[in-house]
Design an enzyme around this catalytic site. Structure first.
Site, PDB file in Angstrom:
ATOM      1  N   GLU A  35       0.820  -1.208   0.000  1.00 15.57           N
ATOM      2  CA  GLU A  35       0.000   0.000   0.000  1.00 15.57           C
ATOM      3  C   GLU A  35       0.856   1.262   0.000  1.00 15.57           C
ATOM      4  O   GLU A  35       0.517   2.242  -0.666  1.00 15.57           O
ATOM      5  CB  GLU A  35      -0.961   0.002   1.195  1.00 15.57           C
ATOM      6  CG  GLU A  35      -2.072  -1.031   1.117  1.00 15.57           C
ATOM      7  CD  GLU A  35      -3.010  -0.810  -0.063  1.00 15.57           C
ATOM      8  OE1 GLU A  35      -3.001   0.287  -0.658  1.00 15.57           O
ATOM      9  OE2 GLU A  35      -3.757  -1.745  -0.393  1.00 15.57           O
ATOM     10  N   TYR A 118      -6.251   5.787   5.306  1.00 13.21           N
ATOM     11  CA  TYR A 118      -6.380   4.831   4.197  1.00 13.21           C
ATOM     12  C   TYR A 118      -5.546   3.572   4.444  1.00 13.21           C
ATOM     13  O   TYR A 118      -6.046   2.448   4.364  1.00 13.21           O
ATOM     14  CB  TYR A 118      -5.969   5.468   2.873  1.00 13.21           C
ATOM     15  CG  TYR A 118      -5.819   4.431   1.789  1.00 13.21           C
ATOM     16  CD1 TYR A 118      -6.943   3.856   1.205  1.00 13.21           C
ATOM     17  CD2 TYR A 118      -4.563   3.963   1.404  1.00 13.21           C
ATOM     18  CE1 TYR A 118      -6.835   2.852   0.252  1.00 13.21           C
ATOM     19  CE2 TYR A 118      -4.434   2.967   0.449  1.00 13.21           C
ATOM     20  CZ  TYR A 118      -5.569   2.420  -0.119  1.00 13.21           C
ATOM     21  OH  TYR A 118      -5.451   1.416  -1.042  1.00 13.21           O
ATOM     22  N   ASP A 136      -9.298   5.946  -0.817  1.00  8.85           N
ATOM     23  CA  ASP A 136      -8.244   6.623  -1.568  1.00  8.85           C
ATOM     24  C   ASP A 136      -8.869   7.305  -2.783  1.00  8.85           C
ATOM     25  O   ASP A 136     -10.092   7.428  -2.892  1.00  8.85           O
ATOM     26  CB  ASP A 136      -7.146   5.635  -1.987  1.00  8.85           C
ATOM     27  CG  ASP A 136      -7.642   4.587  -2.976  1.00  8.85           C
ATOM     28  OD1 ASP A 136      -8.861   4.519  -3.253  1.00  8.85           O
ATOM     29  OD2 ASP A 136      -6.791   3.828  -3.500  1.00  8.85           O
TER      30      ASP A 136
END
Length: 354
Positions: A35, A118, A136
């Site tokens: 991520e 996020y 996001d």
């Protein structure tokens, strides 16, 4: 918020989900690394970086203890080097505070350096099954188009509202699948550039922008300030075997990385030779290199370059006067973390190519 999207979205995801290396196991470390890497970088571009990083640093312990030079080299090409520095700080905190085990808690994850809503949502939901959203740009785009929502998605208040609305409909049995479905839908169907693939969208019946063909209007983003333009001149100081590099300051843009000697402004050949002499070396020959541009988020560099041949016995003088490192020209880019802002000229460190 009325839930009309969960069932068709999860059905679509079950049939169309992307096969990605970090999805093979619900490993919080692997999800976290992916991520962070995926921020502002496409999935296909990330895969080789991810695989290299995981080979060298397969777990929190390895990341926490990795020497900085190696860490920055492993991150080279992804940009935003503070992200990997924060990752190491987070890994060290996990070692010190949580005994090397990722905390299975959304708020605890947000308390780690470099982890916001996020990323914490992605790790918490996918690895631990905690029903929290991961919002996001992809998710904001999907939601804006579904509802023809013209509010500025760059506003934190808009993001907070979407997070709250998705929390209401988050399926308790598999929140990770829901979040990944939203990510995949935004990345592969509800595209940011070019026409969305509305015919493939499981939410076409619910999507107002699709029905009204207004998808070009959503999401809305307030225009960003224009980037500041800066002129730079880069010097490749070459003796046929070595090339000169130096370490950038510990603070500021590209902090702690390596660079070729460079100067503000557009230098003429005469000025470039003068600056080379100030570095403690004696130029023998100079050749202009092709100019190029490098774009950061808020700054744009317009770069002029010169390759300057110097005498081999100038190395010691350059080391003492200018803090230069005379690295082996053929392996400099492999050994030192030279950011992409300078890497365009790395191919010219071999004098035969100049």
């Amino acid at each position: 918020m009325q839930d009309t999207i969960t069932e068709p979205l999860l059905k679509w995801y079950g049939e169309n989900k992307r096969v990605l290396p970090w999805r093979e196991k619900k490993n919080p470390y692997e999800i976290w690394v992916s991520e962070i890497m995926l921020q502002q970088t496409r999935v296909e571009a990330v895969k080789p970086f991810y695989e290299r990083f995981m080979r060298e640093l397969p777990d929190v312990t390895a990341l926490a203890s990795c020497p900085e030079e190696k860490l920055l080299k492993l991150w080279e090409g992804l940009g935003y080097y503070n992200r990997v520095r924060n990752m190491q700080k987070a890994a060290q905190k996990i070692m010190e505070t949580y005994g090397g085990v990722f905390p299975a808690d959304y708020e605890a994850l947000k308390g780690l350096p470099g982890i916001g809503n996020y990323t914490a949502g992605a790790v918490a939901s996918i690895a631990f099954g905690i029903p929290v959203p991961a919002v996001d740009g992809n998710v904001l785009r999907v939601m804006a188009r579904i509802r023809e929502d013209g509010e500025d998605i760059l506003k934190q208040s808009v993001k907070n509202r979407v997070e709250a609305e998705l929390t209401e409909i988050m399926p308790k049995e598999d929140p990770g699948a829901f979040n990944q479905a939203m990510m995949d839908l935004g990345a592969t169907v509800c595209l940011p550039n070019g026409a969305p693939k509305c015919g493939d969208c499981p939410l076409a019946e619910q999507c107002l922008a699709g029905k009204h063909q207004t998808w070009t209007e959503y999401p809305f983003k307030k225009s960003a300030k224009p980037r500041r333009v800066e002129d730079k001149t880069i010097l490749l100081l070459l003796d046929g075997v070595h090339t000169a590099v130096r370490k950038r300051p510990k603070k500021g843009l590209l902090a702690g990385l390596y660079e070729f000697p460079n100067f503000d402004g557009v230098l003429s050949e005469k000025e470039a030779l003068s600056e080379a002499e100030k570095c403690g070396v004696m130029p023998i020959h100079i050749q202009a290199l092709p100019p190029y541009k490098h774009i950061f988020s808020h700054v744009e560099w317009h770069i002029t370059g010169y390759a300057i041949k110097i005498a081999e016995n100038d190395m010691e003088q350059g080391k003492s006067m200018a803090g230069l490192i005379f690295a082996d020209a053929k392996s400099a880019a492999e050994k030192y973390a030279i950011p992409s802002a300078f890497a365009e000229y790395a191919k010219y460190t071999d004098l035969e190519r100049v």
